[in-house]
Write a protein that holds these residues in place. Structure first.
Motif, PDB file in Angstrom:
ATOM      1  N   LEU A   1       0.964  -1.524   0.065  1.00 55.19           N
ATOM      2  CA  LEU A   1       0.155  -0.004   0.050  1.00 55.19           C
ATOM      3  C   LEU A   1       1.037   1.422  -0.263  1.00 55.19           C
ATOM      4  N   ASN A   2       0.345   2.327  -0.948  1.00 58.00           N
ATOM      5  CA  ASN A   2       1.689   3.323  -0.808  1.00 58.00           C
ATOM      6  C   ASN A   2      -0.134   4.454  -0.721  1.00 58.00           C
ATOM      7  N   LEU A   3       0.528   5.591   0.313  1.00 59.23           N
ATOM      8  CA  LEU A   3      -0.193   6.814   0.353  1.00 59.23           C
ATOM      9  C   LEU A   3       0.083   7.985  -0.117  1.00 59.23           C
ATOM     10  N   TYR A   4       0.064   8.722  -0.675  1.00 55.41           N
ATOM     11  CA  TYR A   4       0.279  10.220  -1.582  1.00 55.41           C
ATOM     12  C   TYR A   4      -0.249  10.644  -1.131  1.00 55.41           C
ATOM     13  N   GLN A   5      -0.164  11.401  -0.648  1.00 55.67           N
ATOM     14  CA  GLN A   5      -0.487  12.970   0.526  1.00 55.67           C
ATOM     15  C   GLN A   5      -0.661  14.212  -0.447  1.00 55.67           C
ATOM     16  N   ASN A   6      -0.009  13.931  -1.337  1.00 53.31           N
ATOM     17  CA  ASN A   6      -0.253  15.520  -2.577  1.00 53.31           C
ATOM     18  C   ASN A   6       0.987  14.987  -3.694  1.00 53.31           C
ATOM     19  N   GLY A   7       1.003  16.324  -4.498  1.00 60.14           N
ATOM     20  CA  GLY A   7       1.416  16.158  -5.322  1.00 60.14           C
ATOM     21  C   GLY A   7       2.668  15.717  -5.539  1.00 60.14           C
ATOM     22  N   GLN A   8       4.016  16.094  -4.275  1.00 62.02           N
ATOM     23  CA  GLN A   8       4.831  15.912  -4.431  1.00 62.02           C
ATOM     24  C   GLN A   8       5.381  14.656  -4.149  1.00 62.02           C
ATOM     25  N   ASN A   9       4.174  13.712  -3.799  1.00 66.52           N
ATOM     26  CA  ASN A   9       4.654  12.755  -2.890  1.00 66.52           C
ATOM     27  C   ASN A   9       4.657  11.558  -4.367  1.00 66.52           C
ATOM     28  N   SER A  10       5.921  11.007  -4.621  1.00 64.59           N
ATOM     29  CA  SER A  10       6.047  10.462  -5.952  1.00 64.59           C
ATOM     30  C   SER A  10       6.469   9.416  -6.012  1.00 64.59           C
TER      31      SER A  10
ATOM     32  N   PRO B   1       4.704  10.484 -11.712  1.00 61.76           N
ATOM     33  CA  PRO B   1       5.841  11.497 -11.425  1.00 61.76           C
ATOM     34  C   PRO B   1       4.655  12.562 -10.487  1.00 61.76           C
ATOM     35  N   LYS B   2       5.808  13.215 -10.056  1.00 56.53           N
ATOM     36  CA  LYS B   2       5.325  14.955  -9.123  1.00 56.53           C
ATOM     37  C   LYS B   2       4.443  15.968 -10.086  1.00 56.53           C
ATOM     38  N   THR B   3       3.460  16.388  -9.589  1.00 60.11           N
ATOM     39  CA  THR B   3       3.006  16.796 -10.111  1.00 60.11           C
ATOM     40  C   THR B   3       2.632  18.473  -9.133  1.00 60.11           C
ATOM     41  N   ALA B   4       2.606  19.527  -9.577  1.00 60.70           N
ATOM     42  CA  ALA B   4       2.789  21.016  -9.195  1.00 60.70           C
ATOM     43  C   ALA B   4       1.317  21.500  -8.829  1.00 60.70           C
ATOM     44  N   ARG B   5       0.120  19.936  -9.573  1.00 59.31           N
ATOM     45  CA  ARG B   5      -1.256  20.608  -9.511  1.00 59.31           C
ATOM     46  C   ARG B   5      -1.689  20.440  -7.743  1.00 59.31           C
ATOM     47  N   PRO B   6      -2.589  21.230  -7.081  1.00 58.77           N
ATOM     48  CA  PRO B   6      -2.845  21.061  -5.959  1.00 58.77           C
ATOM     49  C   PRO B   6      -4.240  19.478  -6.094  1.00 58.77           C
ATOM     50  N   THR B   7      -3.701  18.532  -5.307  1.00 54.91           N
ATOM     51  CA  THR B   7      -3.969  17.346  -5.123  1.00 54.91           C
ATOM     52  C   THR B   7      -4.207  16.925  -3.672  1.00 54.91           C
ATOM     53  N   GLY B   8      -5.595  15.852  -3.558  1.00 58.14           N
ATOM     54  CA  GLY B   8      -5.581  15.156  -2.143  1.00 58.14           C
ATOM     55  C   GLY B   8      -4.946  13.991  -2.145  1.00 58.14           C
TER      56      GLY B   8
END
Length: 200
Positions: free
Chosen positions: A106-115, A181-188
């Motif tokens: 399991l992976n939890l990506y908390q924002n767009g910089q999590n990759s 990939p990382k993204t600069a777009r705001p994401t949850g």
């Protein structure tokens, strides 16, 4: 041999690979329920990996559940016992794909910089042609494929949606790498589960 039992699955046109994508594998209600349960019940950890001679935190939270230990990125993952919510999801995935799985990452990506960097799930413990069933809940993220040998082959991207199932099997891991990939777009928050079968 394809065992996928969902008629609506899109067989993605990726040369030297066998990949299927179902954007609405789980209903909206199921997806919301599983997302909240996983966020609250999973024992999330911030693992560290060694890169360029330094020990750095992984750019995401992770957890390993199931019946078998597993080594990747220099980490030995000792399995935690299955949670009821994981068994419910696993049962539906196994029924749909025609494959059995004894472990899940399991992976939890908390924002767009999590990759997740470019990699293949090709560890010897997975066998020569592993079947990886990837389930996602939460924020949409871009998912990429990059050919391992043919540099002239363009990268292929798709958007991974809330409640989706991505199935990678056959020669996919031998020929392709994949990444978030990382993204600069705001994401949850996004939670991803990759079910796999450890054979050794």
């Amino acid at each position: 041999m394809n065992k996928f039992k969902i008629d609506s699955a899109a067989n993605l046109t990726i040369p030297g690979a066998e990949v299927y994508f179902v954007p609405d594998f789980f209903t909206q209600q199921e997806s919301e329920r599983y997302f909240e349960q996983l966020l609250e019940q999973v024992n999330w950890k911030q693992e560290k990996i060694r890169m360029f001679g330094k020990e750095l935190p992984m750019p995401r939270l992770t957890a390993w559940y199931g019946d078998k230990a597993y080594m990747y990125s220099g980490l030995e993952n000792k399995p935690q016992p299955w949670l009821p919510v994981l068994l419910q999801i696993k049962d539906k995935v196994e029924t749909a794909t025609g494959h059995n799985y004894n472990s899940v990452l399991l992976n939890l990506y908390q924002n767009g910089q999590n990759s997740m960097g470019w990699h293949s799930d090709d560890e010897p413990e997975l066998g020569p042609e592993p079947t990886i069933a990837s389930v996602s809940f939460g924020a949409e993220r871009r998912f990429g494929f990059r050919h391992r040998h043919n540099k002239a082959q363009k990268n292929i991207y798709l958007t991974i949606t809330h409640g989706s199932l991505l199935l990678m099997q056959g020669p996919t891991q031998r020929n392709w790498q994949h990444a978030i990939p990382k993204t600069a777009r705001p994401t949850g928050n996004r939670i991803n589960l990759t079910f796999r079968n450890i054979v050794s």
